[in-house]
Design an enzyme around this catalytic site. Structure first.
Site, PDB file in Angstrom:
ATOM      1  N   GLU A 146      -5.229   9.745  14.477  1.00  0.00           N
ATOM      2  CA  GLU A 146      -4.525   8.538  14.953  1.00  0.00           C
ATOM      3  C   GLU A 146      -5.317   7.255  14.675  1.00  0.00           C
ATOM      4  OE1 GLU A 146      -7.314   9.658  17.910  1.00  0.00           O
ATOM      5  OE2 GLU A 146      -5.734  10.900  17.129  1.00  0.00           O
ATOM      6  N   ASP A 177      -6.457 -22.707 -11.887  1.00  0.00           N
ATOM      7  CA  ASP A 177      -6.999 -23.808 -11.082  1.00  0.00           C
ATOM      8  C   ASP A 177      -5.970 -24.899 -10.818  1.00  0.00           C
ATOM      9  OD1 ASP A 177      -6.979 -24.557 -13.710  1.00  0.00           O
ATOM     10  OD2 ASP A 177      -9.128 -24.910 -13.882  1.00  0.00           O
ATOM     11  N   ASP A 235      -9.554 -18.164 -17.180  1.00  0.00           N
ATOM     12  CA  ASP A 235      -9.683 -19.473 -17.815  1.00  0.00           C
ATOM     13  C   ASP A 235     -11.005 -19.512 -18.553  1.00  0.00           C
ATOM     14  OD1 ASP A 235      -7.471 -20.490 -16.649  1.00  0.00           O
ATOM     15  OD2 ASP A 235      -8.522 -21.483 -15.009  1.00  0.00           O
ATOM     16  N   ASN A 240     -10.788  17.743  10.510  1.00  0.00           N
ATOM     17  CA  ASN A 240      -9.635  18.080  11.335  1.00  0.00           C
ATOM     18  C   ASN A 240      -9.015  19.394  10.909  1.00  0.00           C
ATOM     19  OD1 ASN A 240     -10.069  15.772  12.671  1.00  0.00           O
ATOM     20  ND2 ASN A 240      -8.146  14.769  12.170  1.00  0.00           N
ATOM     21  N   ASP A 270      -0.433 -23.476 -11.983  1.00  0.00           N
ATOM     22  CA  ASP A 270      -0.826 -22.080 -12.182  1.00  0.00           C
ATOM     23  C   ASP A 270      -0.333 -21.193 -11.052  1.00  0.00           C
ATOM     24  OD1 ASP A 270      -2.127 -22.558 -14.521  1.00  0.00           O
ATOM     25  OD2 ASP A 270      -4.086 -22.842 -13.618  1.00  0.00           O
ATOM     26  N   ASN A 283     -13.892  16.057  18.320  1.00  0.00           N
ATOM     27  CA  ASN A 283     -13.121  14.946  17.771  1.00  0.00           C
ATOM     28  C   ASN A 283     -13.874  13.631  17.942  1.00  0.00           C
ATOM     29  OD1 ASN A 283     -10.764  13.584  16.812  1.00  0.00           O
ATOM     30  ND2 ASN A 283     -10.348  13.001  18.920  1.00  0.00           N
ATOM     31  N   VAL A 296      -4.423  16.161  20.091  1.00  0.00           N
ATOM     32  CA  VAL A 296      -5.142  14.887  20.129  1.00  0.00           C
ATOM     33  C   VAL A 296      -6.293  14.894  19.125  1.00  0.00           C
ATOM     34  CG1 VAL A 296      -6.623  13.411  21.536  1.00  0.00           C
ATOM     35  CG2 VAL A 296      -4.538  14.369  22.496  1.00  0.00           C
ATOM     36  N   GLU A 319     -10.937  22.149  12.398  1.00  0.00           N
ATOM     37  CA  GLU A 319     -10.639  22.368  13.820  1.00  0.00           C
ATOM     38  C   GLU A 319      -9.321  23.106  13.986  1.00  0.00           C
ATOM     39  OE1 GLU A 319     -10.798  18.473  15.756  1.00  0.00           O
ATOM     40  OE2 GLU A 319     -12.524  18.044  14.495  1.00  0.00           O
ATOM     41  N   THR A 353     -17.054  13.568  15.631  1.00  0.00           N
ATOM     42  CA  THR A 353     -16.819  13.446  14.186  1.00  0.00           C
ATOM     43  C   THR A 353     -16.076  12.166  13.819  1.00  0.00           C
ATOM     44  OG1 THR A 353     -14.877  14.806  14.465  1.00  0.00           O
ATOM     45  CG2 THR A 353     -16.847  15.886  13.665  1.00  0.00           C
ATOM     46  N   ASP A 354     -15.092  11.792  14.652  1.00  0.00           N
ATOM     47  CA  ASP A 354     -14.336  10.578  14.312  1.00  0.00           C
ATOM     48  C   ASP A 354     -15.203   9.337  14.468  1.00  0.00           C
ATOM     49  OD1 ASP A 354     -12.178  12.065  13.840  1.00  0.00           O
ATOM     50  OD2 ASP A 354     -10.827  11.066  15.241  1.00  0.00           O
TER      51      ASP A 354
END
Ligand code: ATP
Length: 965
Positions: free
Chosen positions: A333, A686, A375, A752, A690, A792, A328, A755, A795-796
């Site tokens: 994810e 414009d 243009d 990650n 176009d 997790n 996990v 870890e 840090t996430d």
């Protein structure tokens, strides 16, 4: 509207028959149930429809009526799908397999606690559930923010409509239209609701979305008898279709879900939003990493279970929970959600800089743009025209004054105009004032123009010459119009002559070259003289000369037709022949002050600015040179492009940066050619035609002010101020956003990696680390499962998000564009990720070993103390790593370290860590013990190594690259 047109509308003989497929909103609109009012509007005469809707073709509804009807019928919107309830969105956060596994792990842990009762509460299970909940809340909040941003995005790009309310013309959000509103439609507009036409000037509508018919349909106002298919209702215009030519006035008969588009809206709304290339890549990377991490977790669990001496139910459960926790923690994810949130945040920032993003993918592509094809008029120039000079057969007259203030004298060589010149100029400006749809408005001395600035400037010039536009309208009642289009580059109007009823007058204005081709004579004094080849060449030379002064030049001409010609209405371009040339009018359109600097910035960033304009090549080249787009004054024209085969055009686009007198088809060829040359092209547009070029370009850019609704809908980005500098600012933002996404990817991936490597080698080296000796049950893990989950979470969360809003590097516009096709994660980035991961693993395991008896380094602590030390070190590693993540090359100490969010996130994470270590119930849940100041210092010192070592590795990289040159 011409009353006669209404008189032509025939009454429907089958008026008491109601066709099944006909919309009958007007019945509701007037609250009437009469048989008459239930007949479909296309079957009724204009007067009947107007009467049924209780509205007036000239003044429209009053504001009060409109308000009442709005509350009765609701907004003119295709109702979005039923919103997903919040609880469902929240519940969706638990759908992930890994989260389900984690919940199962919590249940198992709780069950084992029930069985063993070895603590007061099932702390581990509670901690896991708390973490799952916090994760779910974070996911939910992030998703909600992304959705809010998407909704804001939609609001920013809402369509507008031109209506007549209370006798005044106004531009309102299309959502506020109600049945009975009088709307004005012109080339390039998206039809905002179903409406019955009451006036049509060569109006053509593309209805492909509704009828599948790809060719635009000519519309008129005559009632149709009997029931006919949608495609044949030529007096109706339908919501969502597009005006490709001409103009019209119509009365709204059905809005929102009652419109024909509403009937098929369910089909339309089901199309899901396309993921951007970046989201797709990250999804892929996430899946790949997920599979890798799960495989590692399985191998580790198997290793522990089979190789180690795991005894007892509790120990097996511990190992399983550990495996799930690792999986996990290490699977990124949340990546796609964070990326979406950062992209959306970027979109909001861009909106503040007046660039409105319509498709998220554009944010990414902007960063790799190598060409901005723009243009000229309004984008590089101000589109504030002032006529400076008129040249007729007799000579040149100069206009004094600036802007739209119609005060200013005409002079010739500093003196008064001679009578003949005066008469010629006056006649030329009469033509320019009549073939004109602009309106000059006086706001108490401040003059503005409603409509096309070019036409506005001509009205101002006419006033300066003593002509009164209202007087002109009275003298020359307009009978018909051939609208301007950027292909024809001409516009004509046909008028009745109040003084000489036996004749009609045609006034034509447009690009001098196109106009002269349709002239056979020139007016000299009071007479028309046949144009000789020599004289034509002279006029074109004057045209060139004026263009060389950076003037936008229009020619004017006229002809008379016998009164009988009015029977052949509507008029077509057959009337634009045998014209009598009247003269040239040159106007200035000064370059935007900021455009020059923006061009230089773009060039510095490795982006080539290109000018593509409908204007004269010399005017274009002079302005391009003034702005620094090109130095050689070379401009290629649309006519030249037409003669070029693709390979020649490919060679041309490599060198030439100015294209003039181009049609929209040429624009399309130029984009394709640039793309064949490997360029990533941002292109502005414009006009309605176009749209194909904008769709083909990598980033289609539409003009928010002067652009048509159709181009806006085809575009990826809309410029709220039509300004070239805004495109460059958007490119800068695009680059900054991409670099921020890389920053937090670098951060998340390396964290990650740290870890996973710590756990992997921790399990592999239990003996060497002294873990085996410390464990009583035979299996001791480097970190507790809840600790991994905690890391997790920390840090996430805050640090990753804080990196997502880092200010852009000051040098971001001094780098070349990101190569097309380069992935978001480069090889160099992967090297950095592994390097940082390895440093973290070594450092954390070293601290673990140091704190335990046995192993490589002899320590004295308990297993709980050692795990807390390792845990704190790993958390601090992540915090130091935030600063590494800013760049793969640049030092963490260079440039601005001034993102307060990053410092806040680091401080906040440290505070949380202290809480986990010192608060008794958290100590229980996370298996921690209090640390001394010395312990903290040791953890911090080891963790800081990731910063110093990464600095050293970056320095070596920089030196190596410098040596390679
Ligand atoms: P850009 O493509 O850079 O916006 P542009 O506005 O000059 O440039 P177009 O609008 O296609 O491009 O105009 C092309 C030419 O048509 C102009 O140079 C001018 O001579 C002529 N023209 C422009 N507006 C009108 C008008 N309202 N009526 C008649 N002729 C016009």
């Amino acid at each position: 509207m011409a009353g006669s047109e209404r008189d032509h509308a025939c009454d429907d003989p089958a008026r008491d028959h109601q066709p099944s497929s006909s919309p009958a909103p007007h019945k509701d609109a007037v609250g009437s149930n009469s048989v008459e009012s239930t007949i479909a509007p296309h079957q009724r005469s204009v007067d009947q429809v107007l009467a049924a809707l209780h509205t007036d073709w000239r003044s429209g509804l009053s504001e009060t009526q409109a308000r009442e009807r709005l509350s009765q019928y609701g907004q003119n919107e295709l109702t979005p799908e039923k919103p997903t309830p919040r609880w469902r969105k929240f519940a969706a956060q638990f759908k992930d397999v890994l989260v389900i596994l984690l919940l199962i792990a919590a249940l198992v842990s709780a069950a084992s606690w029930l069985y063993e009762r070895n603590s007061a509460l099932p702390f581990e299970a509670m901690a896991i559930i708390a973490i799952v909940l916090v994760n779910a809340i974070m996911g939910y909040v992030q998703q909600a923010r992304a959705e809010q941003a998407a909704a804001a995005l939609q609001r920013m790009s809402t369509a507008h409509a031109n209506v007549v309310r209370g006798g005044e013309r106004a531009r309102i959000p299309a959502a506020e239209l109600v049945p009975g509103d009088i709307i004005l439609i012109e080339e390039g507009d998206t039809v905002p609701a179903d409406a019955r036409l009451i006036e049509s000037t060569s109006l053509q509508i593309a209805e492909a979305a509704l009828t599948g018919e790809s060719v635009p349909v000519a519309k008129d106002i005559d009632a149709i008898s009997g029931e006919v298919a949608l495609a044949d209702r030529r007096n109706m215009i339908f919501n969502g279709s597009a005006a490709t030519y001409g103009r019209g006035r119509a009365v709204v008969t059905a809005t929102g879900m009652r419109s024909e588009m509403g009937r098929i809206a369910d089909m339309l709304m089901q199309a899901p939003a396309e993921p951007t290339p970046l989201q797709r890549e990250l999804d892929h990377v996430g899946k790949l990493l997920g599979a890798g991490v799960v495989a590692i977790a399985v191998v580790m669990i198997a290793t522990i279970l089979f190789v180690e001496d795991v005894r007892g139910f509790r120990a097996v459960i511990d190992v399983l929970i550990f495996g799930v926790a690792l999986a996990v923690a290490a699977v990124p994810e949340g990546l796609p959600a964070i990326v979406t949130a950062v992209l959306s945040l970027g979109v909001q920032r861009m909106a503040q800089k007046r660039a409105i993003i319509r498709r998220l993918a554009a944010v990414e592509t902007l960063g790799s743009a190598t060409v901005i094809a723009s243009d000229k008029t309004g984008t590089l120039t101000k589109n504030e025209m002032t006529a400076r000079v008129a040249v007729t057969a007799q000579g040149r007259a100069d206009f004094a004054g600036t802007g739209y203030d119609p005060h200013g004298k005409l002079s010739c060589d500093g003196g008064l105009l001679g009578d003949v010149l005066q008469a010629e100029v006056s006649w030329a400006l009469t033509a320019a004032g009549c073939a004109n749809n602009a309106v000059l408005v006086d706001h108490g001395g401040r003059w503005t123009v409603q409509g096309d600035p070019t036409e506005g400037a001509l009205l101002v010039a006419a006033r300066k010459a003593g002509l009164d536009p209202e007087e002109l309208n009275r003298s020359f009642e307009r009978l018909g119009e051939l609208p301007f289009s950027s292909q024809r580059k001409l516009m004509s109007t046909v008028h009745a002559d109040a003084e000489r009823a036996e004749r009609l007058l045609v006034f034509t204005k447009g690009a001098a070259d196109a106009l002269l081709a349709r002239c056979s004579h020139e007016r000299v004094g009071e007479t028309a003289v046949a144009l000789t080849a020599k004289r034509r060449a002279e006029i074109l030379a004057v045209n060139d000369e004026l263009a060389g002064e950076a003037l936008r030049v229009l020619g004017v001409a006229f002809r008379s037709l016998p009164e009988a010609a009015s029977a052949h209405r509507p008029f077509d371009d057959a009337v634009e022949h045998d014209l009598v040339f009247l003269g040239l009018i040159g106007m200035i359109d000064p370059p935007r002050v900021e455009a020059r600097e923006a061009v230089a910035r773009a060039k510095g960033a490795g982006i080539r600015p290109i000018m593509i304009t409908g204007d004269h090549p010399r005017t274009a080249a002079v302005i391009a040179r003034e702005l620094g787009i090109c130095d050689d004054g070379r401009a290629v024209t649309g006519a030249e492009i037409e003669l070029m085969p693709d390979d020649v055009l490919d060679r041309t686009v490599r060198e030439v940066s100015v294209y003039a007198r181009v049609d929209p088809e040429h624009k399309l060829r130029i984009v394709k050619s640039l793309q064949r040359e490997g360029m990533t092209v941002a292109m502005t547009g414009d006009g309605v035609n176009d749209a194909p070029a904008l769709k083909t370009a990598d980033i289609g850019v539409a003009m928010g002010v002067s652009g048509t609704e159709v181009t806006k809908q085809a575009a990826d980005m809309v410029l709220a101020d039509d300004n070239f500098a805004t495109i460059v600012a958007a490119v800068e933002q695009g680059r900054a956003i991409f670099s921020n996404i890389r920053r937090f990817l670098r951060y998340l991936l390396s964290s990650n990696m740290g870890e996973v490597m710590t756990m992997f080698f921790g399990v592999l080296l239990t003996q060497a680390l002294g873990l085996r000796a410390a464990g009583e049950s035979g299996v001791v893990l480097p970190l507790a499962a809840t600790q991994i989950l905690w890391i997790n979470l920390v840090t996430d969360g805050a640090p990753a998000l804080a990196l997502g809003v880092d200010p852009p590097d000051p040098g971001i516009m001094n780098q070349p564009p990101r190569p097309r096709g380069e992935g978001v994660i480069t090889r160099r980035m992967w090297v950095g990720v592994f390097f940082v991961g390895a440093v973290m693993a070594v450092g954390t395991l070293l601290v673990l070993d140091l704190s335990l008896p046995g192993g490589l380094i002899e320590g004295t602590g308990t297993i709980s103390h050692a795990q807390t030390m390792a845990f704190t070190t790993l958390v601090m590693f992540q915090l130091f790593n935030v600063f590494n993540a800013r760049s793969d090359e640049r030092s963490a100490f260079s440039g601005s370290a001034a993102n307060p969010w990053v410092w806040g996130a680091v401080g906040f994470s440290l505070l949380l860590q202290a809480g986990v270590i010192y608060l008794p119930f958290l100590q229980e849940a996370f298996s921690t013990t209090g640390l001394s100041a010395g312990d903290w210092l040791l953890c911090a010192a080891v963790a800081s190594s990731v910063l110093w070592l990464r600095e050293a590795s970056k320095l070596i990289g920089r030196l190596a690259r410098a040596r390679r040159g």
